[in-house]
Design an enzyme around this catalytic site. Structure first.
Site, PDB file in Angstrom:
ATOM      1  N   GLY A 185       1.086  -1.413   0.059  1.00 28.70           N
ATOM      2  CA  GLY A 185       0.266  -0.134  -0.165  1.00 28.70           C
ATOM      3  C   GLY A 185       0.970   1.604   0.019  1.00 28.70           C
ATOM      4  O   GLY A 185       0.338   1.879   0.169  1.00 28.70           O
ATOM      5  N   TRP A 197      -3.608  -0.512  10.280  1.00 24.37           N
ATOM      6  CA  TRP A 197      -2.750  -0.118   8.981  1.00 24.37           C
ATOM      7  C   TRP A 197      -1.850   0.362  10.134  1.00 24.37           C
ATOM      8  O   TRP A 197      -1.200   1.587   9.845  1.00 24.37           O
ATOM      9  CB  TRP A 197      -3.156   1.116   7.676  1.00 24.37           C
ATOM     10  CG  TRP A 197      -2.679   1.246   6.718  1.00 24.37           C
ATOM     11  CD1 TRP A 197      -1.003   1.914   6.855  1.00 24.37           C
ATOM     12  CD2 TRP A 197      -2.710   0.895   5.683  1.00 24.37           C
ATOM     13  NE1 TRP A 197      -1.039   2.276   5.433  1.00 24.37           N
ATOM     14  CE2 TRP A 197      -2.041   2.140   4.813  1.00 24.37           C
ATOM     15  CE3 TRP A 197      -4.411   1.163   5.013  1.00 24.37           C
ATOM     16  CZ2 TRP A 197      -2.037   1.863   3.577  1.00 24.37           C
ATOM     17  CZ3 TRP A 197      -4.061   1.322   3.365  1.00 24.37           C
ATOM     18  CH2 TRP A 197      -2.987   1.187   2.639  1.00 24.37           C
ATOM     19  N   ASP A 198      -0.119  -0.019  10.187  1.00 32.70           N
ATOM     20  CA  ASP A 198       0.478  -0.410  10.533  1.00 32.70           C
ATOM     21  C   ASP A 198       1.945   0.618   9.368  1.00 32.70           C
ATOM     22  O   ASP A 198       2.447  -0.482   8.603  1.00 32.70           O
ATOM     23  CB  ASP A 198       1.250  -0.885  11.173  1.00 32.70           C
ATOM     24  CG  ASP A 198       1.709  -1.304  12.613  1.00 32.70           C
ATOM     25  OD1 ASP A 198       2.930   0.564  12.360  1.00 32.70           O
ATOM     26  OD2 ASP A 198       1.643  -1.840  13.793  1.00 32.70           O
ATOM     27  N   ASN A 199       2.198   1.281   9.515  1.00 32.47           N
ATOM     28  CA  ASN A 199       2.977   1.945   8.250  1.00 32.47           C
ATOM     29  C   ASN A 199       4.702   1.655   9.447  1.00 32.47           C
ATOM     30  O   ASN A 199       5.893   2.844   8.674  1.00 32.47           O
ATOM     31  CB  ASN A 199       3.203   3.581   8.231  1.00 32.47           C
ATOM     32  CG  ASN A 199       1.889   3.760   6.978  1.00 32.47           C
ATOM     33  OD1 ASN A 199       2.019   2.704   6.407  1.00 32.47           O
ATOM     34  ND2 ASN A 199       1.708   4.891   7.679  1.00 32.47           N
ATOM     35  N   LYS A 203      -0.342   2.463  -4.169  1.00 32.64           N
ATOM     36  CA  LYS A 203      -0.626   4.020  -4.629  1.00 32.64           C
ATOM     37  C   LYS A 203      -0.203   4.138  -5.992  1.00 32.64           C
ATOM     38  O   LYS A 203      -0.872   4.761  -7.231  1.00 32.64           O
ATOM     39  CB  LYS A 203       0.024   4.387  -3.724  1.00 32.64           C
ATOM     40  CG  LYS A 203      -0.780   4.650  -2.417  1.00 32.64           C
ATOM     41  CD  LYS A 203      -1.459   5.532  -1.626  1.00 32.64           C
ATOM     42  CE  LYS A 203      -1.471   5.511  -1.113  1.00 32.64           C
ATOM     43  NZ  LYS A 203      -2.851   4.807  -0.316  1.00 32.64           N
ATOM     44  N   TYR A 226      -6.877   9.570   8.860  1.00 36.74           N
ATOM     45  CA  TYR A 226      -7.417   8.107   9.059  1.00 36.74           C
ATOM     46  C   TYR A 226      -5.454   7.421  10.448  1.00 36.74           C
ATOM     47  O   TYR A 226      -5.349   6.404  11.253  1.00 36.74           O
ATOM     48  CB  TYR A 226      -6.249   7.461   8.339  1.00 36.74           C
ATOM     49  CG  TYR A 226      -5.172   7.835   7.491  1.00 36.74           C
ATOM     50  CD1 TYR A 226      -3.526   7.369   7.998  1.00 36.74           C
ATOM     51  CD2 TYR A 226      -5.829   8.420   6.298  1.00 36.74           C
ATOM     52  CE1 TYR A 226      -3.184   8.182   6.731  1.00 36.74           C
ATOM     53  CE2 TYR A 226      -4.988   9.368   5.829  1.00 36.74           C
ATOM     54  CZ  TYR A 226      -3.547   8.914   6.158  1.00 36.74           C
ATOM     55  OH  TYR A 226      -1.607   9.352   5.227  1.00 36.74           O
ATOM     56  N   ASP A 234      -8.351   7.438   2.244  1.00 35.46           N
ATOM     57  CA  ASP A 234      -6.606   8.268   2.641  1.00 35.46           C
ATOM     58  C   ASP A 234      -5.971   8.997   1.165  1.00 35.46           C
ATOM     59  O   ASP A 234      -6.119   9.133   0.385  1.00 35.46           O
ATOM     60  CB  ASP A 234      -5.995   7.246   3.083  1.00 35.46           C
ATOM     61  CG  ASP A 234      -5.327   6.409   2.112  1.00 35.46           C
ATOM     62  OD1 ASP A 234      -5.601   5.736   1.241  1.00 35.46           O
ATOM     63  OD2 ASP A 234      -3.449   6.409   1.811  1.00 35.46           O
ATOM     64  N   ASP A 235      -5.318   9.698   2.075  1.00 34.16           N
ATOM     65  CA  ASP A 235      -4.268  10.877   1.270  1.00 34.16           C
ATOM     66  C   ASP A 235      -5.103  11.716   0.326  1.00 34.16           C
ATOM     67  O   ASP A 235      -4.575  11.534  -1.065  1.00 34.16           O
ATOM     68  CB  ASP A 235      -3.137  10.419   0.723  1.00 34.16           C
ATOM     69  CG  ASP A 235      -2.318   9.725   2.195  1.00 34.16           C
ATOM     70  OD1 ASP A 235      -2.695  10.242   3.445  1.00 34.16           O
ATOM     71  OD2 ASP A 235      -1.188   8.829   1.526  1.00 34.16           O
ATOM     72  N   ASN A 250       2.161  -2.232   6.481  1.00 34.23           N
ATOM     73  CA  ASN A 250       2.633  -1.469   5.220  1.00 34.23           C
ATOM     74  C   ASN A 250       4.080  -1.718   5.418  1.00 34.23           C
ATOM     75  O   ASN A 250       4.196  -0.360   6.029  1.00 34.23           O
ATOM     76  CB  ASN A 250       1.573  -0.397   4.953  1.00 34.23           C
ATOM     77  CG  ASN A 250       1.815   0.433   3.131  1.00 34.23           C
ATOM     78  OD1 ASN A 250       2.090   0.007   2.364  1.00 34.23           O
ATOM     79  ND2 ASN A 250       1.894   2.149   3.879  1.00 34.23           N
TER      80      ASN A 250
HETATM   81  C1  GDL Z   1       0.305   6.973   4.227  1.00 35.33           C
HETATM   82  C2  GDL Z   1       0.125   6.308   3.351  1.00 35.33           C
HETATM   83  C3  GDL Z   1       0.961   5.470   2.507  1.00 35.33           C
HETATM   84  C4  GDL Z   1       1.827   5.856   2.824  1.00 35.33           C
HETATM   85  C5  GDL Z   1       2.154   5.960   4.104  1.00 35.33           C
HETATM   86  C6  GDL Z   1       3.884   5.994   4.475  1.00 35.33           C
HETATM   87  C7  GDL Z   1      -2.174   5.213   4.887  1.00 35.33           C
HETATM   88  C8  GDL Z   1      -3.065   5.187   5.194  1.00 35.33           C
HETATM   89  N1  GDL Z   1      -2.330   5.740   3.718  1.00 35.33           N
HETATM   90  O1  GDL Z   1      -0.350   8.246   5.221  1.00 35.33           O
HETATM   91  O2  GDL Z   1       0.236   4.523   2.027  1.00 35.33           O
HETATM   92  O3  GDL Z   1       2.348   3.848   2.525  1.00 35.33           O
HETATM   93  O4  GDL Z   1       1.274   6.821   4.439  1.00 35.33           O
HETATM   94  O5  GDL Z   1       3.611   7.250   3.679  1.00 35.33           O
HETATM   95  O6  GDL Z   1      -1.200   4.877   5.704  1.00 35.33           O
END
Ligand code: GDL
Length: 460
Positions: A16, A229-231, A47, A170, A123-124, A264
């Protein structure tokens, strides 16, 4: 058809991020890693798949559809759930019947290819509303809830799979900034059907910690536990780093407080080995979570990927190297200690030629040598994935080493230090470093303008 209520805890990986999507071969490798680590869900939503966002109304062509079918087969044969996303938010009109039909056409196409689980990503995107939507619903949250409910209910005649949505705000910071409008989450929680899962990244987009208390509060607002949704390991926002540290900053009890956790991770697929391994450990852990122990276990499992065409590398050096690319908010202990020791030697003003300083220099050179040796990896995918970041680390270590040699050489005393290999403009050149030098960031998050080398707080 068996009802598929949100009872299964979703654990898995989101494709993602921004940037090049993974290749079909990388996805197969991912699914194998996921199965080995006990994860159950693969989420497709890169994306920069044009059909995800930019041309979301256009059905997939033959080649795109073949990839979808391969993903369906690859996941099904391994017992994994496949969630397919679409991101219409950049230009959708929620009150437009043509757009409502476009998402149905897309999902029908995906269903025909075998997809059962869907997500609408919002998102975004800008939170401005079209006048027609504003007149009909009065708020972005109400418009989105109505739209998603409609698609969800329509989909029920063909699938009982999970249905997910990522809201426009989010994370905590976005909500605090009123992104999406006043009361966004409250309206969404009230109006979105409770079977639909709602994504949440935590207090920040990249959350260092996910604590229980804010999650409990959010659960009450959303009227359902969120889906995380873990970044933590995402690196699409930082061209200089990747993250191969452990799954950290999340209490084990989080698993009981949310509908699932999906990672993610790094855009460069091969760099996700330890994160996925460690996430699997976290999911399996009953009590007591030792992130560092999980990291070391993950590194040992990754170690065979560091076979070379020449002399073998040393595992201890991999630990320092991986510590240099650990987590967004921290370096691992070996790299952190090395950076501190180097800073002490450089910053003391004295000539760093005592045994203790020379031991620090030797450690530094080991890391530099490890970086240089990665060129010999037989796993070329892994080498290519980390090459640019490794090059940069090696260059910085090399520059410091040259400085060190200069300082301890009595014949150079009084001469300014220069490096033949780090010349103005070819080293740290370009527009980005020029721009970066203009605004100085501070640890508390504020910036100050830098005027001729002096930082200024502007009006203050
Ligand atoms: C985000 C984006 C994601 C991106 C991440 C890190 C979400 C829900 N959306 O905002 O696509 O990879 O930041 O840059 O996290």
């Amino acid at each position: 058809m068996t009802p598929d209520l949100p009872s299964q805890f979703l654990s898995g990986v989101i494709e993602g991020f921004y940037g090049p999507p993974w290749s079909p071969a990388e996805r197969c490798q991912l699914w194998d890693w996921m199965v080995r680590s006990g994860l159950n869900t693969y989420f497709y939503g890169p994306k920069d798949d044009l059909h995800q966002r930019a041309i979301w109304r256009e059905p997939y062509g033959e080649a795109g559809l073949r990839e979808v079918k391969d993903a369906v087969d690859g996941c099904r044969s391994r017992g994994l759930r496949l969630v397919y996303a679409c991101s219409p938010g950049l230009d959708v009109t929620y009150s437009d019947a043509v757009d409502a039909q476009a998402i149905r056409v897309r999902f029908t196409q995906l269903m025909e290819a075998g997809v059962r689980d869907f997500c609408i990503l919002l998102d975004d995107i800008p939170d401005a509303m079209r006048p027609a939507d504003l007149a009909r619903w009065g708020s972005l949250a109400a418009a989105q809830a109505a739209w998603v409910n409609e698609v969800y209910q329509w989909s029920r005649s063909s699938t009982r799979g999970r249905f997910l949505v990522c809201p426009t705000p989010y994370c905590g910071r976005m909500v605090a900034a009123r992104h999406g409008g006043e009361g966004y989450l409250e309206i969404l929680g009230r109006e979105l059907l409770t079977e639909i899962d709602i994504f949440w990244t935590g207090p920040e987009i990249i959350s260092e910690r996910l604590d229980l208390e804010p999650i409990d509060r959010l659960t009450r607002i959303l009227r359902r536990p969120p889906l995380i949704w873990d970044n933590l390991f995402a690196n699409d926002y930082d061209g200089r780093r990747f993250f191969c540290g452990p799954y950290a900053g999340r209490p084990l009890a989080l698993k009981g407080a949310v509908r699932g956790i999906l990672l993610n991770p790094n855009t460069e697929f091969p760099l996700n080995f330890v994160p996925i391994h460690s996430f699997g450990d976290y999911l399996a852990a009953g009590e007591g979570w030792d992130a560092r122990a999980s990291f070391m276990a993950g590194l040992r499992a990754w170690w065979p990927h560091f076979a070379t065409v020449g002399n073998p590398l040393d595992f201890a050096d991999l630990v320092t190297f991986a510590d240099a690319f650990y987590l967004p908010y921290e370096e691992g202990p070996e790299a952190d200690a090395l950076a501190r020791d180097i800073a002490r030697c450089l910053g003391s003003g004295r000539i760093p030629d005592d045994p203790e300083s020379l031991a620090v220099r030797a450690r530094m050179l080991r890391l530099k040598e490890f970086c240089a040796r990665l060129v010999d990896l037989t796993d070329r995918g892994l080498f290519h994935a980390c090459h640019r970041r490794v090059w940069e680390l090696r260059e910085e270590l090399d520059l410091i080493d040259r400085w060190w040699a200069h300082r301890i050489d009595p014949t150079r005393e009084g001469h300014p230090f220069e490096s033949d290999f780090h010349r103005p403009k070819t080293y740290r050149g370009g527009l980005v470093p020029r721009l970066q030098s203009l605004l100085k960031p501070f640890p508390d998050g504020h910036f100050e303008a830098v005027v001729a080398g002096v930082s200024t707080g502007g009006d203050s």
